[in-house]
Design a protein around this motif. Structure first.
Motif, PDB file in Angstrom:
ATOM      1  N   SER A 157       0.846  -1.193   0.000  1.00 26.55           N
ATOM      2  CA  SER A 157       0.000   0.000   0.000  1.00 26.55           C
ATOM      3  C   SER A 157       0.881   1.242   0.000  1.00 26.55           C
ATOM      4  O   SER A 157       2.050   1.202   0.405  1.00 26.55           O
ATOM      5  CB  SER A 157      -0.925   0.001   1.217  1.00 26.55           C
ATOM      6  N   SER A 158       0.296   2.366  -0.429  1.00 22.36           N
ATOM      7  CA  SER A 158       1.111   3.551  -0.656  1.00 22.36           C
ATOM      8  C   SER A 158       0.318   4.824  -0.405  1.00 22.36           C
ATOM      9  O   SER A 158      -0.919   4.831  -0.347  1.00 22.36           O
ATOM     10  CB  SER A 158       1.646   3.552  -2.097  1.00 22.36           C
ATOM     11  N   ARG A 159       1.064   5.904  -0.293  1.00 21.43           N
ATOM     12  CA  ARG A 159       0.455   7.225  -0.192  1.00 21.43           C
ATOM     13  C   ARG A 159      -0.134   7.696  -1.516  1.00 21.43           C
ATOM     14  O   ARG A 159      -0.819   8.717  -1.555  1.00 21.43           O
ATOM     15  CB  ARG A 159       1.500   8.241   0.286  1.00 21.43           C
ATOM     16  N   ASP A 160       0.093   6.957  -2.586  1.00 20.83           N
ATOM     17  CA  ASP A 160      -0.454   7.344  -3.893  1.00 20.83           C
ATOM     18  C   ASP A 160      -1.919   6.938  -4.058  1.00 20.83           C
ATOM     19  O   ASP A 160      -2.444   6.945  -5.168  1.00 20.83           O
ATOM     20  CB  ASP A 160       0.393   6.768  -5.030  1.00 20.83           C
ATOM     21  N   THR A 161      -2.594   6.560  -2.958  1.00 14.64           N
ATOM     22  CA  THR A 161      -4.017   6.184  -2.870  1.00 14.64           C
ATOM     23  C   THR A 161      -4.320   4.822  -3.484  1.00 14.64           C
ATOM     24  O   THR A 161      -5.492   4.470  -3.658  1.00 14.64           O
ATOM     25  CB  THR A 161      -4.941   7.237  -3.512  1.00 14.64           C
ATOM     26  N   THR A 162      -3.312   4.028  -3.792  1.00  9.12           N
ATOM     27  CA  THR A 162      -3.532   2.699  -4.361  1.00  9.12           C
ATOM     28  C   THR A 162      -2.837   1.640  -3.518  1.00  9.12           C
ATOM     29  O   THR A 162      -1.972   1.935  -2.698  1.00  9.12           O
ATOM     30  CB  THR A 162      -2.994   2.604  -5.797  1.00  9.12           C
ATOM     31  N   PHE A 163      -3.233   0.388  -3.753  1.00  8.41           N
ATOM     32  CA  PHE A 163      -2.416  -0.738  -3.287  1.00  8.41           C
ATOM     33  C   PHE A 163      -2.290  -1.725  -4.432  1.00  8.41           C
ATOM     34  O   PHE A 163      -3.144  -1.789  -5.327  1.00  8.41           O
ATOM     35  CB  PHE A 163      -3.004  -1.381  -2.021  1.00  8.41           C
ATOM     36  N   ARG A 164      -1.189  -2.467  -4.405  1.00  3.44           N
ATOM     37  CA  ARG A 164      -0.848  -3.342  -5.531  1.00  3.44           C
ATOM     38  C   ARG A 164      -0.697  -4.785  -5.069  1.00  3.44           C
ATOM     39  O   ARG A 164      -0.172  -5.045  -3.978  1.00  3.44           O
ATOM     40  CB  ARG A 164       0.453  -2.873  -6.206  1.00  3.44           C
ATOM     41  N   LEU A 165      -1.124  -5.689  -5.930  1.00  6.40           N
ATOM     42  CA  LEU A 165      -0.991  -7.125  -5.695  1.00  6.40           C
ATOM     43  C   LEU A 165       0.136  -7.658  -6.570  1.00  6.40           C
ATOM     44  O   LEU A 165       0.133  -7.465  -7.787  1.00  6.40           O
ATOM     45  CB  LEU A 165      -2.304  -7.841  -6.027  1.00  6.40           C
ATOM     46  N   TRP A 166       1.100  -8.350  -5.924  1.00  5.10           N
ATOM     47  CA  TRP A 166       2.239  -8.930  -6.630  1.00  5.10           C
ATOM     48  C   TRP A 166       2.158 -10.450  -6.514  1.00  5.10           C
ATOM     49  O   TRP A 166       2.002 -10.990  -5.424  1.00  5.10           O
ATOM     50  CB  TRP A 166       3.563  -8.437  -6.029  1.00  5.10           C
ATOM     51  N   ASP A 167       2.273 -11.131  -7.635  1.00  2.20           N
ATOM     52  CA  ASP A 167       2.100 -12.586  -7.706  1.00  2.20           C
ATOM     53  C   ASP A 167       3.437 -13.249  -8.014  1.00  2.20           C
ATOM     54  O   ASP A 167       4.013 -13.041  -9.081  1.00  2.20           O
ATOM     55  CB  ASP A 167       1.066 -12.925  -8.783  1.00  2.20           C
ATOM     56  N   PHE A 168       3.928 -14.051  -7.061  1.00  2.66           N
ATOM     57  CA  PHE A 168       5.208 -14.769  -7.249  1.00  2.66           C
ATOM     58  C   PHE A 168       4.998 -16.280  -7.323  1.00  2.66           C
ATOM     59  O   PHE A 168       5.942 -17.047  -7.114  1.00  2.66           O
ATOM     60  CB  PHE A 168       6.165 -14.448  -6.094  1.00  2.66           C
ATOM     61  N   ARG A 169       3.798 -16.718  -7.604  1.00  2.00           N
ATOM     62  CA  ARG A 169       3.546 -18.160  -7.670  1.00  2.00           C
ATOM     63  C   ARG A 169       4.261 -18.801  -8.859  1.00  2.00           C
ATOM     64  O   ARG A 169       4.707 -19.941  -8.787  1.00  2.00           O
ATOM     65  CB  ARG A 169       2.033 -18.408  -7.750  1.00  2.00           C
ATOM     66  N   ASP A 170       4.377 -18.071  -9.946  1.00  2.00           N
ATOM     67  CA  ASP A 170       5.158 -18.535 -11.096  1.00  2.00           C
ATOM     68  C   ASP A 170       6.469 -17.745 -11.100  1.00  2.00           C
ATOM     69  O   ASP A 170       6.459 -16.522 -11.253  1.00  2.00           O
ATOM     70  CB  ASP A 170       4.386 -18.288 -12.393  1.00  2.00           C
ATOM     71  N   PRO A 171       7.629 -18.411 -10.917  1.00  2.00           N
ATOM     72  CA  PRO A 171       8.906 -17.681 -10.825  1.00  2.00           C
ATOM     73  C   PRO A 171       9.222 -16.820 -12.034  1.00  2.00           C
ATOM     74  O   PRO A 171       9.932 -15.816 -11.926  1.00  2.00           O
ATOM     75  CB  PRO A 171       9.941 -18.813 -10.673  1.00  2.00           C
ATOM     76  N   SER A 172       8.683 -17.171 -13.190  1.00  2.00           N
ATOM     77  CA  SER A 172       9.011 -16.419 -14.401  1.00  2.00           C
ATOM     78  C   SER A 172       8.051 -15.261 -14.666  1.00  2.00           C
ATOM     79  O   SER A 172       8.317 -14.429 -15.527  1.00  2.00           O
ATOM     80  CB  SER A 172       9.000 -17.359 -15.617  1.00  2.00           C
ATOM     81  N   ILE A 173       6.923 -15.216 -13.928  1.00  2.00           N
ATOM     82  CA  ILE A 173       5.925 -14.167 -14.145  1.00  2.00           C
ATOM     83  C   ILE A 173       5.625 -13.485 -12.816  1.00  2.00           C
ATOM     84  O   ILE A 173       5.339 -14.150 -11.829  1.00  2.00           O
ATOM     85  CB  ILE A 173       4.623 -14.750 -14.742  1.00  2.00           C
ATOM     86  N   HIS A 174       5.722 -12.174 -12.825  1.00  2.00           N
ATOM     87  CA  HIS A 174       5.403 -11.401 -11.614  1.00  2.00           C
ATOM     88  C   HIS A 174       4.315 -10.387 -11.969  1.00  2.00           C
ATOM     89  O   HIS A 174       4.579  -9.217 -12.205  1.00  2.00           O
ATOM     90  CB  HIS A 174       6.650 -10.697 -11.084  1.00  2.00           C
ATOM     91  N   SER A 175       3.098 -10.894 -12.062  1.00  2.00           N
ATOM     92  CA  SER A 175       1.996 -10.026 -12.484  1.00  2.00           C
ATOM     93  C   SER A 175       1.689  -8.996 -11.400  1.00  2.00           C
ATOM     94  O   SER A 175       1.861  -9.240 -10.210  1.00  2.00           O
ATOM     95  CB  SER A 175       0.743 -10.869 -12.762  1.00  2.00           C
ATOM     96  N   VAL A 176       1.231  -7.836 -11.842  1.00  2.00           N
ATOM     97  CA  VAL A 176       0.918  -6.730 -10.936  1.00  2.00           C
ATOM     98  C   VAL A 176      -0.502  -6.259 -11.215  1.00  2.00           C
ATOM     99  O   VAL A 176      -0.846  -5.964 -12.363  1.00  2.00           O
ATOM    100  CB  VAL A 176       1.905  -5.556 -11.122  1.00  2.00           C
TER     101      VAL A 176
END
Length: 495
Positions: free
Chosen positions: A342-361
């Motif tokens: 979470s951030s002061r930019d009024t958003t929060f982000r989801l980071w996915d590390f289930r697949d080592p080659s893909i880090h979807s946001v």
């Protein structure tokens, strides 16, 4: 001579009433100066220790109050006249339509219709006051459900974060602006371990999922991993802290805060150096957490990035960029390799590390001010809290809009969710702690009086679902942490 119609007569009467009302107000205003002069003359002849300027100001203020009461009195008389006229007109209409006197039942029906508007105004006027009375009853009920059990006092500055160990022995951890982290016995309130390895404010503390190891984040731009060894003392009988005062909203001064000079942590075993120091940020590290399994850790910083580290080697695995302003919190999923920041930019982000080659946001946009925290719940839900005084429940499969929104009267700090019972604990800037369910229904408010509760901003909350003594912990900038016993079956029954 033409007969005046009923509508013209009523219009003429209304005009005359407005004219008489304006004349009475003029008379009131024209006599104000005379009364003010008379009152000043009377006061000049009286003995008074007040300066003349203060006396004249008081006279002006009392004059304004008197004028307001006079206007209200005139309006009241006008309303009474209108009610009498309305009743007379209703009776006259009944005679014209029916050609005979109205029966009592018909007259009663028309009178009830005419007075319904007045009763509606009364309901609107007193709605606020009656709601306060009802809320006071709810508070009384919640006192029996949410009871203070133990206070943990020993820090010399505000406490930013509180956490509960996931392994035996179950202990409480607190992170403070006094550059230390303390571990506590939940039953006795005694300090067990003191960590002094940081040279800045300790902003976060999290326990390893399987070992006696803690992870702390600090204002010194580092995160430390350190080991502790605890031998719990014999539990002592818990003192009764459940006696409540009759006053529930009492303001406090700094004199009422726990005395920081008596440092109860001075006798604790002290850990002075970490096993591992994570150093890759260029700003304050505001939070840190373990990924599932405990082999990796994630940190969030004011340098607008989050970093993923390998714990054994201390190497930086990934630097997570994308936020436009400082980060405020990070949290990991209990069973999957997912991270939210979470951030002061009024958003929060989801980071996915289930697949080592893909880090979807995935970016969640729904708040209008700083997102102070975002945490995972059971299933595919995330709960976010913000300085915009709202808490939102999101479905990870649908980022467009929240599935529930909780609106509060104060900024929300680091929230925590009781996963088993799906209850959200909301710590506020205004020293309150409120409990809601996942659908946004308010369940209770933790007691706060001149005998118990936080005296300053509540910074964080943490659930301990399996602990028999305390199952909710809160910490605040009044330098103390508090353990609460929440009667969850009774709480859900009240719902």
């Amino acid at each position: 001579m033409p007969i005046e119609s009923g509508s013209c007569a009523s219009a003429r009467q209304a005009k005359q009433k407005r004219k008489s009302h304006s004349l009475s107000i003029r008379r009131t205003n024209s006599s104000e100066q005379e009364r003010a002069g008379l009152q000043r003359d009377m006061l000049e002849g009286q003995d008074s220790k007040l300066p003349s300027s203060i006396r004249s100001t008081l006279l002006e203020l009392f004059g304004q109050i008197e004028r307001e009461f006079e206007n209200l009195y005139i309006e009241n008389l006008e309303l009474r006249r209108e009610i009498d006229t309305l009743n007379e007109r209703l009776a006259a209409e009944g005679q014209t339509i029916d050609g005979a006197e109205l029966s009592k039942g018909q007259l009663k029906a028309k009178a009830s219709h005419s007075t319904s508007q007045l009763s509606q105004k009364l309901k609107t006027t007193y709605k606020a006051s009656t709601s306060k009375i009802v809320s006071s009853f709810k508070t009384t009920t919640s006192r029996a459900i949410c009871q203070l059990v133990k206070e943990y006092i020993g820090h010399r500055d505000g406490i930013w974060d509180v956490s509960v160990a996931k392994t035996q022995p179950v202990v409480l951890g607190t992170a403070s602006a006094d550059h230390t982290a303390l571990l506590w016995s939940i039953e006795t309130g005694k300090c067990l371990v003191k960590y002094v390895g940081h040279v800045g404010s300790v902003n976060s503390i999290k326990f390893h999922p399987t070992e006696q190891v803690a992870l702390t984040a600090s204002g010194d731009q580092t995160a430390h991993i350190w080991r502790y060894l605890i031998q719990l003392p014999t539990p002592q009988p818990t003192a009764d802290c459940n006696q409540m005062s009759g006053e529930d909203e009492v303001e406090f001064s700094d004199k009422d805060e726990p005395d920081g000079d008596g440092d109860v942590s001075s006798d604790c075993p002290t850990v002075r150096a970490p096993l591992t120091s994570l150093k890759s940020h260029q700003g304050v590290v505001i939070a840190a957490d373990w990924l599932v399994g405990g082999k990796q850790a994630v940190t969030a910083s004011w340098d607008r990035t989050a970093n993923l580290y390998d714990v054994e080697t201390s190497e930086l695995v990934h630097s997570l960029t994308g936020h436009d302003q400082e980060l405020t919190h990070c949290c990991t999923h209990p069973t999957q390799r997912l991270v939210v920041t979470s951030s002061r930019d009024t958003t929060f982000r989801l980071w996915d590390f289930r697949d080592p080659s893909i880090h979807s946001v995935n970016v969640f946009q729904g708040h209008t001010d700083t997102v102070t925290s975002a945490v995972f719940t059971v299933g595919d839900n995330v709960v976010s809290g913000s300085d915009d005084r709202t808490v939102k429940v999101w479905d990870l499969k649908n980022m467009r809009s929240p599935i529930a929104t909780i609106r509060t009267d104060s900024a929300v700090n680091r929230i925590n969710v009781c996963v088993g019972q799906r209850i959200i604990a909301l710590p506020h800037d205004n020293r309150q702690v409120r409990l809601f369910d996942m659908s946004g229904v308010r369940l209770a408010r933790l007691p706060r009086s001149n005998r118990q509760g936080h005296r300053r901003m509540v910074c964080c909350s943490a659930w301990s679902e399996d602990h028999p003594v305390c199952n909710l912990f809160t910490c605040g900038f009044d330098r103390q942490a508090i353990g609460w016993n929440i009667n969850i079956p009774a709480l859900l029954q009240e719902k």
